[in-house]
Scaffold this motif. Sequence first.
Motif, PDB file in Angstrom:
ATOM      1  N   TYR A 164       0.800  -1.226   0.000  1.00  0.00           N
ATOM      2  CA  TYR A 164       0.000   0.000   0.000  1.00  0.00           C
ATOM      3  C   TYR A 164       0.832   1.275   0.000  1.00  0.00           C
ATOM      4  CZ  TYR A 164       0.592  -1.001   5.035  1.00  0.00           C
ATOM      5  OH  TYR A 164       1.095  -1.328   6.268  1.00  0.00           O
ATOM      6  N   PHE A 165       2.143   1.168  -0.063  1.00  0.00           N
ATOM      7  CA  PHE A 165       2.974   2.338  -0.348  1.00  0.00           C
ATOM      8  C   PHE A 165       4.322   1.859  -0.886  1.00  0.00           C
ATOM      9  CE2 PHE A 165       4.088   1.351   4.044  1.00  0.00           C
ATOM     10  CZ  PHE A 165       5.454   1.587   4.128  1.00  0.00           C
ATOM     11  N   LEU A 168       1.392   4.148  -6.060  1.00  0.00           N
ATOM     12  CA  LEU A 168       1.039   4.242  -4.647  1.00  0.00           C
ATOM     13  C   LEU A 168       1.839   5.366  -3.987  1.00  0.00           C
ATOM     14  CD1 LEU A 168       1.073   0.439  -3.698  1.00  0.00           C
ATOM     15  CD2 LEU A 168      -0.918   1.874  -4.186  1.00  0.00           C
ATOM     16  N   LEU A 209       4.440   6.057   4.174  1.00  0.00           N
ATOM     17  CA  LEU A 209       3.217   5.820   4.936  1.00  0.00           C
ATOM     18  C   LEU A 209       2.586   7.148   5.361  1.00  0.00           C
ATOM     19  CD1 LEU A 209       1.331   3.740   6.246  1.00  0.00           C
ATOM     20  CD2 LEU A 209       2.781   3.818   8.262  1.00  0.00           C
ATOM     21  N   ILE A 259      -2.729   7.368   3.377  1.00  0.00           N
ATOM     22  CA  ILE A 259      -3.145   6.173   2.658  1.00  0.00           C
ATOM     23  C   ILE A 259      -4.669   6.085   2.727  1.00  0.00           C
ATOM     24  CG2 ILE A 259      -2.909   3.682   2.444  1.00  0.00           C
ATOM     25  CD1 ILE A 259      -0.256   5.169   2.138  1.00  0.00           C
ATOM     26  N   TYR A 285      -8.744   2.007  -0.429  1.00  0.00           N
ATOM     27  CA  TYR A 285      -7.862   1.119  -1.191  1.00  0.00           C
ATOM     28  C   TYR A 285      -7.993  -0.324  -0.704  1.00  0.00           C
ATOM     29  CZ  TYR A 285      -3.324  -0.777  -2.787  1.00  0.00           C
ATOM     30  OH  TYR A 285      -2.337  -1.531  -3.343  1.00  0.00           O
ATOM     31  N   TRP A 336      -3.530   7.625   7.686  1.00  0.00           N
ATOM     32  CA  TRP A 336      -4.690   7.045   7.018  1.00  0.00           C
ATOM     33  C   TRP A 336      -5.768   8.090   6.804  1.00  0.00           C
ATOM     34  CZ3 TRP A 336      -2.550   2.531   6.183  1.00  0.00           C
ATOM     35  CH2 TRP A 336      -1.719   1.962   7.158  1.00  0.00           C
TER      36      TRP A 336
END
Length: 253
Positions: A14-15, A20, A24, A27, A31, A102
């Motif tokens: 996720y990164f 992407l 971090l 995010i 996703y 996030w």
Amino acid sequence: MLATQGYATLALQYFHAPGLPESLKEIPLEYFDRAIQWLTHRPAVRDGRIGVLGISRGVEAALLTAANYDGPATVIGYSGGGVVGHGVAGVPPRAFIGRPAWTRNGKPVAGSDPVGIVFDAVKDTHQHRCEIESLPDSIRSRVPDETLQRVLVPVEDIDGPVLLLAGVDDREWPSAPVSALTISRLQRRDYSHPYGLRAYCNAGHVFGMPYADYTGSPSNDERGGTSRANARAAANSWPLVLDYLDRGLKQEA
């Protein structure tokens, strides 16, 4: 290892990959929602219930995703917990930054100020002691409840078992206290599904894969734990992980 047990498994980056975010920060949790939808819609995958396994900061993503999921979900978390932290810069993560880790619907899951207050309290109370039962109350005594609730994942919204695993000698992230806070929240809300925390006194940040080689970088001064303790924690926790997955995912024929 999970696939060998018969689970349809998707390992999701996720990164720090093409398309992407570089690190971090910010995010989008959507996703993970899309990834679950993609996996469960495949012909060979039964979609009645899901399991989400996170490692380190990925435990936050796993818990947040499961809490928002409309259906039964089982969560396994290694070396993390349900306290939302700051974003980080660099790969591997090198420095905390004042931007969220996030987002959902384009908005930060937790604000920078409450995150800082809570983690200051965590730092003040956690001295890598093996006795972690008193940590949630010690942290609560230092942080207003309103502030704490702004950074805790609403784990009581998860419809399924929750298992957290932490090394008390984790030198990279305070996984034991943030996991203890998560379990304490479930206790306070009379959570109806199985849940638990297994904390390993001499283990560090990295001990997930069972029967692996934990000499060298997995057990260095930055990550914590001895090679022997990390290897033993990995082997000891693996049957427990499978038990929780069985309880959450194999209840239907």
